[in-house]
Design an enzyme around this catalytic site. Structure first.
Site, PDB file in Angstrom:
ATOM      1  N   TYR A 299       0.827  -1.208   0.000  1.00  0.00           N
ATOM      2  CA  TYR A 299       0.000   0.000   0.000  1.00  0.00           C
ATOM      3  C   TYR A 299       0.864   1.261   0.000  1.00  0.00           C
ATOM      4  CZ  TYR A 299      -4.334   2.550   0.825  1.00  0.00           C
ATOM      5  OH  TYR A 299      -5.418   3.377   0.696  1.00  0.00           O
TER       6      TYR A 299
ATOM      7  N   TYR B 166       3.386   5.394  -2.671  1.00  0.00           N
ATOM      8  CA  TYR B 166       3.696   6.734  -2.171  1.00  0.00           C
ATOM      9  C   TYR B 166       5.200   6.938  -2.031  1.00  0.00           C
ATOM     10  CZ  TYR B 166      -1.274   6.939  -1.152  1.00  0.00           C
ATOM     11  OH  TYR B 166      -2.645   6.931  -1.266  1.00  0.00           O
TER      12      TYR B 166
END
Length: 865
Positions: free
Chosen positions: A560, A564
């Site tokens: 996840y 980023y």
């Protein structure tokens, strides 16, 4: 016309058609016929060139005479009539502009835009011209009134906030007027301005000293007062002086004043280079904030950061690469390392940086699985007063001229307050001030712990009542402002700082915690995230705070957060994904994000709640050094004597960050870690005379002594130039590329020999004449032509080994004799070091090196590096 005349004319036409010389001649008409062109010749071309030159010379003389006439005769100082004419012309233009602006208010806005500096007016005028070309007068006028005019008003407010009263006072000094137009300056202008500022600080120091140093009896406190006066001048320029917090006056000072920091601080405040770095950083930040004020940093213009800042970052990266390629590292033994290879092998390499971060996040995930913790993903955004531009590219009416740095400081302060609320209150062992317990007492005003009540002598009412549930107590503590984490809530994870399309900072946090503490931590974090400007949110707190529980069925926490991490470093693996905010590829946005973080000095990644990563790097470095020294020994041979420390070293060497955390003591404060980073004071002084701090190695509180991981000291020197190669490139036919690709005959012959040795029976084209080569090339197939083109492009580069200057025996003897005359040993080791481009310290910060067949001595390395 009779029949006979017609027959005669027909016969004449037939004769003219049969013989061209017998046809009728064309009448002469100079107005309709083109002039005959003389045949071209060398003489006619030369005459034409001479005529063109004469014409150009005549035009130049006329223009020069007009300039001379206007300069010395038709000017305001010499000709009063001309002065009156110029004044009347200016007055008429001003009246015309005033009339136009009175009937058309849009002209006022255009005049204000034109009066702005180039970096503001040029992009705005391009957008204004685009709207003007659409042919929609109402939309054009509305754009000027609703977008451009508010932007100019915000620009004036930003300039007023940047130029403080003390800053304007400093600009009133002679020679420092350029401070008022600092965002408009170039690098050369900022360098000149920094020299003037440094000179002003020198005069302030001389005025502050006075007769202070006339005697030898000078007290350290008097020197500090002199430093205070120079530091006060520095503070007026919104620049914090070096070592200001340690040297400034404090009412309740616990430690003695470090007077040894005063010389280095003064040397920096008197240095033009130091001021150039400060002023240039200030100039870039102010310029960027002005561009944000006029909505030139947004998804509609340039996302995250201005295009000018991205261009500057590219140029800075290019210069850095050139610097790395032209320098090398040399140690005391004369060993050299290419600096570019060293930089690419360090954490400065984006690939290595990304891999290390992913390994750390994976270690946190394994720790959470072992402990049974849950993972929660949080997103925290600043209030609307920090955002300069809306999503549609128009100015935000609630923006308060807040900078990008201020938005980052807001999030840092909010996070610090939240973590402070999570720490347990010392001395509390009850419910709301310690770990939650179901043994409590009930006061008339609420719930409190017995220990706190006894200390404050509060009246206790011991009653046998039914105790509330843990959930009820948690919710009560949060609403009462107790920040229930007084119960000692623990969490760990990583946070990522990202920019919005207008450059405002927002955070993404991947946090691991106990499942029973998830609701309490989330509620507490939401409270701190939305406590400022709460009224603008209403019942929907989503724009300011979002939380999402990671579901292992959908994906792991590492997968996840990987997106980023990658899009904020180099965009690896994200070329096909499009950003929802900017509409561009995430890989292309990585360059803009890096330029944004570098310009505003925003820390993009931060781990918390885990052991430091610097000790992890030093352990991996120590393991590599030990492996090279052991040689043929078994891999399981312990490196450190203590088995606990050796287990930590083995975990770091294996790259398992989870095992490294477990061996360090799991999730405990840093003061309980078994291995920490050791530092030492640098032996060589800096350019300002003080000694900095550098990494020494590692140390442990359970054993004595330190372990050095940086025993070899390296010096950065410029690569020496090979004299023979430099002389070979100075001929008239020297190639403009790095490698000489001409002539190709030798290269092709060598390739043909290699092919024939391998059994290749292709035709040798180098032995053909022009006709045979022409026939052979036209008879080749497309495949053979492609192979031939590839062979012609193939040029093997010449690889040069470690460089060493070549000198004769007589020159070597002279070098040894000169070294001995200067007090050196003149050994073979020293001679070899100098010939390889190294240097030898000669005292007083100077170094001696060998160049152009002679010894030279200067402070080159001290000044530059």
């Amino acid at each position: 016309m009779s029949h006979a005349d017609m027959s005669d004319s027909s016969g004449f036409n037939e004769a003219a058609a049969a013989f061209s010389w017998n046809g009728p001649k064309k009448a002469i008409n100079p107005y309709l016929d083109p002039a005959e062109v003389a045949p071209f010749s060398a003489l006619s071309n030369l005459i034409t060139l001479y005529a063109a030159d004469n014409e150009q010379e005549q035009l130049r003389r006329e223009e020069l005479s007009e300039q001379v006439w206007e300069r010395y005769f038709f000017n305001e100082s010499r000709d009063p009539v001309q002065r009156e004419m110029e004044q009347d012309k200016l007055i008429s233009r001003a009246k015309l502009a005033h009339e136009q602006q009175r009937f058309n208010p849009d002209m006022v806005i255009l005049a204000d835009v034109s009066a702005q500096p180039t970096h503001i007016s040029k992009p705005l005028m391009q957008r204004i011209e685009y709207f003007s070309s659409l042919g929609r007068p109402k939309a054009y006028s509305r754009y000027l009134r609703e977008t451009i005019k508010p932007c100019l008003e915000r620009l004036d407010c930003v300039r007023d906030s940047q130029l403080s009263a003390s800053f304007r006072f400093m600009a009133s000094h002679q020679g420092l007027e350029g401070l008022l137009i600092l965002p408009e300056m170039s690098q050369d202008q900022v360098k000149r301005l920094s020299t003037l500022v440094a000179a002003h600080m020198s005069m302030c120091l001389e005025a502050a000293c006075g007769d202070l140093y006339a005697t030898d009896d000078v007290k350290p406190e008097e020197i500090r007062k002199t430093w205070e006066k120079v530091a006060a001048e520095t503070l007026r320029l919104d620049v914090i002086p070096p070592a200001f917090e340690k040297l400034r006056r404090k009412r309740n000072r616990r430690k003695p004043v470090p007077y040894e920091l005063i010389p280095g601080s003064l040397a920096r405040m008197l240095c033009a280079d130091w001021w150039y770095r400060k002023l240039w950083k200030m100039r870039c930040e102010w310029r960027e904030e002005q561009l944000r004020a006029v909505c030139l940093v947004s998804k509609k213009a340039s996302p995250y950061v201005s295009y000018e800042a991205v261009t500057h970052k590219r140029e800075q990266r290019r210069k850095s690469l050139e610097f790395f390629r032209s320098h090398e590292l040399v140690n005391e033994d004369g060993d050299t390392l290419d600096m570019e290879d060293v930089v690419n092998a360090s954490s400065s390499n984006p690939a290595h940086r990304r891999n290390e971060m992913m390994a750390c996040v994976k270690g946190l995930e394994l720790i959470a699985e072992m402990r049974g913790d849950c993972a929660v993903f949080y997103t925290i955004t600043c209030p609307s007063r920090f955002h300069s531009t809306l999503n549609n590219g128009r100015p935000n009416p609630t923006w308060t001229n807040a900078t990008v740095r201020q938005s980052s400081d807001y999030l840092v302060g909010m996070f610090a307050a939240f973590r402070k609320a999570m720490q347990p209150k010392p001395g509390c062992a009850g419910m709301a001030c310690g770990w939650l317990s179901r043994t409590m007492t009930v006061l008339c005003t609420g719930i409190s712990c017995v220990s706190c009540a006894k200390k404050t002598a509060a009246p206790l009412l011991h009653c046998c009542v039914s105790l509330p549930s843990v959930k009820t107590v948690r919710n009560w503590a949060i609403t009462r402002g107790h920040a229930l984490s007084l119960s000692g809530l623990r969490w760990y994870g990583v946070r990522v700082a990202e920019p919005h399309h207008d450059g405002t900072v927002h955070w993404h946090l991947m946090c691991f915690m106990r499942k029973k503490d998830r609701r309490a931590i989330t509620a507490l974090l939401r409270k701190f995230a939305i406590r400022e400007d709460r009224e603008e949110l209403g019942n929907n707190t989503g724009p300011r705070f979002k939380s999402e529980l990671i579901n292992p069925r959908k994906g792991t926490p590492t997968s996840y957060i990987a997106k980023y991490i990658s899009k904020n470093i180099d965009g690896r693996g994200l070329a096909g994904e499009i950003s929802k905010e900017t509409g561009k590829s995430l890989r292309d946005n990585a360059e803009y994000v890096n330029a944004w973080a570098s310009l505003h000095r925003v820390q993009q990644f931060r781990f918390f709640g885990i052991p430091g990563r610097q000790a992890y790097r030093e352990l991996r470095l120590l393991a590599g050094q030990a492996a090279r020294q052991q040689g043929d020994k078994k891999a399981s041979t312990p490196i450190l004597d203590d088995p606990r420390l050796d287990a930590i070293l083995a975990a770091a060497d294996a790259g398992c960050f989870a095992t490294y955390i477990m061996k360090q003591g799991v999730l405990v404060p840093r003061k309980y870690h078994l291995i920490r980073t050791a530092y030492e004071i640098n032996e060589e002084p800096t350019a300002y005379g003080d000694h900095g701090i550098r990494i020494y190695g590692i140390w442990s509180p359970i054993v004595q002594g330190k372990i050095c991981t940086h025993a070899m000291k390296w010096k950065m020197v410029r690569k020496a130039v090979d004299v023979q190669e430099a002389a070979a490139d100075q001929g008239a036919c020297a190639p403009w590329t790095r490698g000489n690709n001409c002539p190709l005959a030798e290269n092709l012959n060598q390739q043909e020999k290699d092919k024939s040795a391998d059994g290749d029976t292709r035709t040798d084209i180098t032995r053909m004449d022009d006709k045979e080569l022409h026939d052979h090339l036209h008879s080749m197939s497309k495949k053979e032509r492609r192979e031939l083109a590839a062979r012609l492009r193939l040029v093997k580069p010449i690889r040069r080994k470690d460089y060493k200057q070549r000198i004769t025996d007589h020159q070597r003897q002279q070098l040894v004799y000169e070294l001995k005359s200067r007090g050196f040993d003149g050994s073979e080791k020293e001679v070899d070091l100098l010939l390889r481009g190294g240097s030898i310290p000669s005292g007083a910060g100077l170094r001696i090196f060998y160049r152009n067949q002679r010894l030279q001595e200067d402070d080159k390395w001290r000044n530059l590096y």
